[in-house]
Design an enzyme around this catalytic site. Structure first.
Site, PDB file in Angstrom:
ATOM      1  N   PRO A   1       8.250 -32.791 -36.590  1.00 47.72           N
ATOM      2  CA  PRO A   1       7.293 -33.888 -36.477  1.00 47.72           C
ATOM      3  C   PRO A   1       5.850 -33.459 -36.750  1.00 47.72           C
ATOM      4  CG  PRO A   1       8.859 -33.980 -34.685  1.00 47.72           C
ATOM      5  CD  PRO A   1       9.137 -32.708 -35.427  1.00 47.72           C
ATOM      6  N   CYS A   2       5.150 -34.335 -37.437  1.00 49.36           N
ATOM      7  CA  CYS A   2       3.773 -34.027 -37.824  1.00 49.36           C
ATOM      8  C   CYS A   2       2.783 -34.766 -36.949  1.00 49.36           C
ATOM      9  CB  CYS A   2       3.538 -34.447 -39.256  1.00 49.36           C
ATOM     10  SG  CYS A   2       3.595 -36.240 -39.398  1.00 49.36           S
TER      11      CYS A   2
END
Length: 597
Positions: free
Chosen positions: A556-557
């Site tokens: 996840p960013c």
DNA sequence: TCTAAGATGATGTCCCAT
DNA sequence: ATGGGACATCATCTTAGA
């Protein structure tokens, strides 16, 4: 769990094993044609015509007269004649020798007819001047004959300039080394001269040149200031008493090691012993992460420098991403068909309404949220007040909002956000990939905004096709809507096993239903949370499948992206810290595979 | 309880004028 | 060199309404 038609499938969710309902036809799949091959026989599976990367109009009918091997290479863009010739010379067993032969035919290109059969989309060809094992001669130059009319010396100068060396440095090197020097020798000579200059420049200064650092770290020849090659720079503060931190920056333009169909020299790279597979791995995240993040991720992932690539070179939307991987980088090829790279080509219907003063040719990054209807209405109200073109101030306002929200023109004075199915097209997924199955519109936007650009990833993964003709065993972390799986499928790479981990139920459902619909004969196992994959479970999986060939995923960013106004706090963030689970699991797989092999 | 809409900057990079 | 403007960015939080 083998159904009556030979399909093997399992789903694990959390620690509970969920029996896959579709294997007994309870989800209404009676009319679906299952592959009759079971897992043991899928090694020489003939990819479906959809999955094969055949040029348009050269459909790869898998008829009795055309073997899987021929289709396999046609999928890479080679002509049937060339392939038959290569098979005849090398035998059908040795696919690697066949590939080498095909590349050689192309690099020779003696007759017009042979030139005609050069794959349009093969990315890397060999330089005619140099030996094939010369790292600098890996040049993708379908039109390199442009240089053929020049004298040898001028041609070398042009090639060096094309590589990104300053003209002065290039001609000085030719003068130093003589006209008979190879490109590699010349490049090294320039490199050495630049190194010497940098050292002189930095004498007594508190920073050491990045070039020196590159040299020290990689211990391999470099293409210096190549405009095309991906170069990561490291800086070191000599005055620092603590651990000196290095800084990774991207090359400009953001093209990675190579692009399809571009004249580009492949920079040789050397990765550490610890980084070398098996398994191969591929990690992805946003390029524009806060400072220091890529350095940290790189450090954990065996000091491999990221390959930064903007997907605008693969589709009609910008998408700047970094990829840390240990895949081979030579002889990549794109999946076909090559998607359009401009807005008008992808969505021709919008051209009618596109004002002349909106000069956008490509979209900005496709995000997870869309503009409000209030904004598009406000834009319409502004524009109807004026003739075309409207005043500068109005134009600026409209253009700013169009760029910010990726709005398209759908009528007179009318803009609209992209629809989910249009995002699917841009990102390289099958139409309606995320439609139905309990996905709300908002969830579609979120999932698509978080996903891989398939063409980009497929290009990087393409080198696996020849390495694993029997198929891959894949560990897919943070699978999302299955970008990695779709990419492999579009490449025509068989997936013997996919162990997928994805927290979102709707995303898991999408991958599972895609797996069914595309008639995958391999095994799909789904987990919910990466944290479930503890050493015990990983050992079980590795033993069960004899290890994995590819560990792929983008963590996840959320805490890295600039879009996040609240918790952009780097790898410490609750979401982005899952990177460490990617690393943990990868390292576990490497350990277990090292122990078992 | 769920979905969707609407409002909400900061951090970088790049470019150009000074 | 340096400062300022232009520009882009796999998002989150609150609220309204069904």
């Amino acid at each position: 769990m083998v159904n009556s038609k030979g399909y093997i499938g399992e789903i694990f969710a959390s620690n509970r094993e969920i029996r896959n309902d579709w294997t007994n036809g309870s989800e209404g799949n009676e009319d679906f044609e299952w592959d009759s091959d079971d897992e043991a026989t899928t090694g020489d599976v003939v990819p479906s015509s959809e999955s094969l990367a055949c040029p348009p109009g050269e459909g790869c009918e898998t008829g009795p007269s055309r073997s899987a091997m021929v289709c396999h290479f046609m999928g890479m863009g080679f002509s049937e004649d060339m392939i038959m010739k290569a098979i005849k010379e090398n035998g059908e067993e040795n696919s690697e020798a066949i590939l080498e032969a095909l590349l050689t035919y192309m690099s020779i290109g003696t007759s017009p007819s042979e030139y005609d059969s050069i794959p349009r989309d093969l990315s890397v060809l060999s330089n005619k001047d140099e030996a094939h094992d010369n790292p600098y001669d890996r040049v993708a130059s379908v039109d390199e004959e442009l240089f053929e009319d020049f004298p040898a010396e001028d041609r070398k100068l042009l090639i060096l300039v094309e590589m990104g060396f300053p003209t002065n440095d290039a001609s000085a090197a030719i003068a130093r080394c003589g006209p008979n020097a190879s490109i590699l020798e010349l490049a090294d000579s320039i490199h050495a001269a630049q190194l010497a200059n940098k050292l002189d420049d930095n004498l007594g200064v508190s920073t050491v040149s990045s070039l020196v650092e590159d040299e020290r770290q990689s211990n391999c020849p470099r293409g210096a200031e190549s405009r095309f090659a991906e170069v990561t720079r490291s800086k070191r503060r000599c005055t620092s008493t603590e651990d000196e931190d290095s800084v990774i920056s991207f090359s400009k333009p953001m093209v990675g090691f190579s692009l399809p169909n571009q004249r580009m020299y492949m920079v040789p790279r050397k990765i550490s012993e610890a980084a070398i597979g098996p398994p191969y791995f591929y990690y992805e995240n946003v390029a524009l992460a806060p400072k220091g993040v890529w350095e940290t991720m790189s450090r954990f992932l065996y000091d491999i420098k990221p390959e930064f690539v903007d997907s605008k070179y693969f589709c009609a939307a910008v998408r700047k991403r970094g990829y840390i991987h240990n895949l081979p980088i030579h002889n990549r090829f794109p999946v076909l068909p090559i998607p359009p790279r401009t807005i008008h080509e992808v969505f021709p219907a919008t051209k009618k309404w596109w004002p002349s003063w909106d000069l956008r040719k490509q979209f900005n990054c496709l995000l997870t949220c869309i503009s409000s209807s209030r904004l598009t209405e406000r834009i319409r109200r502004e524009l109807v007040q004026y003739d075309d073109p409207p005043p500068l101030q109005v134009r600026q306002f409209v253009l700013n909002e169009c760029r910010r929200w990726n709005l398209i023109w759908v009528g007179q004075h009318k803009v609209a956000p992209l629809e989910p199915d249009e995002l699917e097209i841009l990102l390289g997924y099958p139409r309606n990939h995320t439609r139905g199955g309990g996905m709300s519109r908002t969830e579609r936007y979120r999932s698509l905004g978080n996903s891989f650009q398939v063409d980009t990833v497929a290009y990087h993964l393409s080198t696996l096709k020849n390495l694993f003709p029997d198929g891959l065993k894949v560990l897919s972390l943070f699978s999302g809507i299955g970008g990695a799986e779709v990419a492999l499928h579009r490449l025509g790479v068989h997936m013997k096993v996919v162990v997928s981990v994805e927290i979102s139920k709707v995303n898991r459902d999408i991958l599972r239903s895609w797996w069914q619909e595309t008639g995958q004969s391999g095994m799909l196992i789904q987990f919910v949370d990466v944290q479930e994959l503890n050493p015990h479970k990983m050992e079980h999986l590795v033993n069960r499948f004899g290890g994995f060939d590819l560990v792929i995923g983008g963590s996840p960013c959320n805490n890295l992206t600039g879009s996040n106004r609240y918790t952009r706090i780097g790898l410490e963030g609750i979401h982005s810290s899952l990177f460490f689970d990617y690393w943990r699991i990868l390292d576990l797989v490497k350990c277990l595979m090292g122990r078992t092999s």
